[in-house]
Every structure is written in C-alpha cells, then in structure tokens.
Scaffold this motif. Structure first.
Motif, PDB file in Angstrom:
ATOM      1  N   LYS A  66     107.337  -1.964  66.489  1.00  0.00           N
ATOM      2  CA  LYS A  66     106.915  -1.036  67.530  1.00  0.00           C
ATOM      3  C   LYS A  66     107.976   0.003  67.871  1.00  0.00           C
ATOM      4  O   LYS A  66     107.657   1.097  68.324  1.00  0.00           O
ATOM      5  N   TYR A  67     109.238  -0.324  67.665  1.00  0.00           N
ATOM      6  CA  TYR A  67     110.360   0.487  68.141  1.00  0.00           C
ATOM      7  C   TYR A  67     110.440   1.826  67.421  1.00  0.00           C
ATOM      8  O   TYR A  67     110.468   1.891  66.203  1.00  0.00           O
ATOM      9  N   ASP A  68     110.487   2.904  68.206  1.00  0.00           N
ATOM     10  CA  ASP A  68     110.604   4.240  67.624  1.00  0.00           C
ATOM     11  C   ASP A  68     111.863   4.958  68.110  1.00  0.00           C
ATOM     12  O   ASP A  68     111.976   6.167  67.991  1.00  0.00           O
ATOM     13  N   GLY A  69     112.795   4.196  68.668  1.00  0.00           N
ATOM     14  CA  GLY A  69     114.027   4.775  69.158  1.00  0.00           C
ATOM     15  C   GLY A  69     114.047   4.991  70.658  1.00  0.00           C
ATOM     16  O   GLY A  69     115.070   5.370  71.213  1.00  0.00           O
ATOM     17  N   THR A  70     112.902   4.771  71.302  1.00  0.00           N
ATOM     18  CA  THR A  70     112.831   4.935  72.753  1.00  0.00           C
ATOM     19  C   THR A  70     112.560   3.590  73.416  1.00  0.00           C
ATOM     20  O   THR A  70     111.907   2.721  72.838  1.00  0.00           O
ATOM     21  N   VAL A  71     113.063   3.452  74.617  1.00  0.00           N
ATOM     22  CA  VAL A  71     112.844   2.219  75.377  1.00  0.00           C
ATOM     23  C   VAL A  71     111.351   2.065  75.692  1.00  0.00           C
ATOM     24  O   VAL A  71     110.818   0.960  75.676  1.00  0.00           O
ATOM     25  N   GLN A  72     110.666   3.169  75.941  1.00  0.00           N
ATOM     26  CA  GLN A  72     109.251   3.117  76.305  1.00  0.00           C
ATOM     27  C   GLN A  72     108.386   2.507  75.210  1.00  0.00           C
ATOM     28  O   GLN A  72     107.339   1.936  75.490  1.00  0.00           O
ATOM     29  N   SER A  73     108.818   2.605  73.970  1.00  0.00           N
ATOM     30  CA  SER A  73     108.020   2.042  72.876  1.00  0.00           C
ATOM     31  C   SER A  73     107.980   0.518  72.928  1.00  0.00           C
ATOM     32  O   SER A  73     107.107  -0.099  72.316  1.00  0.00           O
TER      33      SER A  73
END
Length: 64
Positions: free
Chosen positions: A45-52
């Motif tokens: 899921k991780y795309d480099g942002t905490v929101q992801s």
C-alpha cells in the motif's frame, strides 16, 4: 476531508521504511513485533506518504 496522521500510521511508516531499507519483511516484523504478512500488506500500500498507510473502510459490501 483531511486525514489526520496518527501515531499508528507513523509506526507503520517506520516499519515499512525499515523493511525497504533492508529489503527484508521478516526482519522488520521481528524487530517491530508484527507479522511478515502485515508488513507485506503495508509495503504493498505504501506510496511514500503516511496517508497511504491509513486504515481503509472495513464495512463489507454485499450485492444481491
């Protein structure tokens, strides 16, 4: 709607970044006391942002 960055999301980010750094989900899971499968899901899921790493909806949808 603005997403609030929670401590849990920051914790997940630390785990994912550790797993990426060492390219080893099992090592990250052992270090942070979670499962390899969960680390794998978060990395996916991780795309480099905490929101992801925010929790998604858990409401089941049924079709008739």
């Amino acid at each position: 709607m603005k997403t609030i960055i929670t401590e849990e999301m920051r914790f997940r980010q630390r785990i994912v970044e550790y797993a990426i750094k060492y390219n080893n989900n099992a090592k990250a899971a052992r270090r942070y006391h979670t499962s390899r499968q969960q680390v794998w899901r978060w990395r996916k899921k991780y795309d480099g942002t905490v929101q992801s790493l925010a929790n998604g909806s858990r409401q089941a949808t049924f079709t008739s």
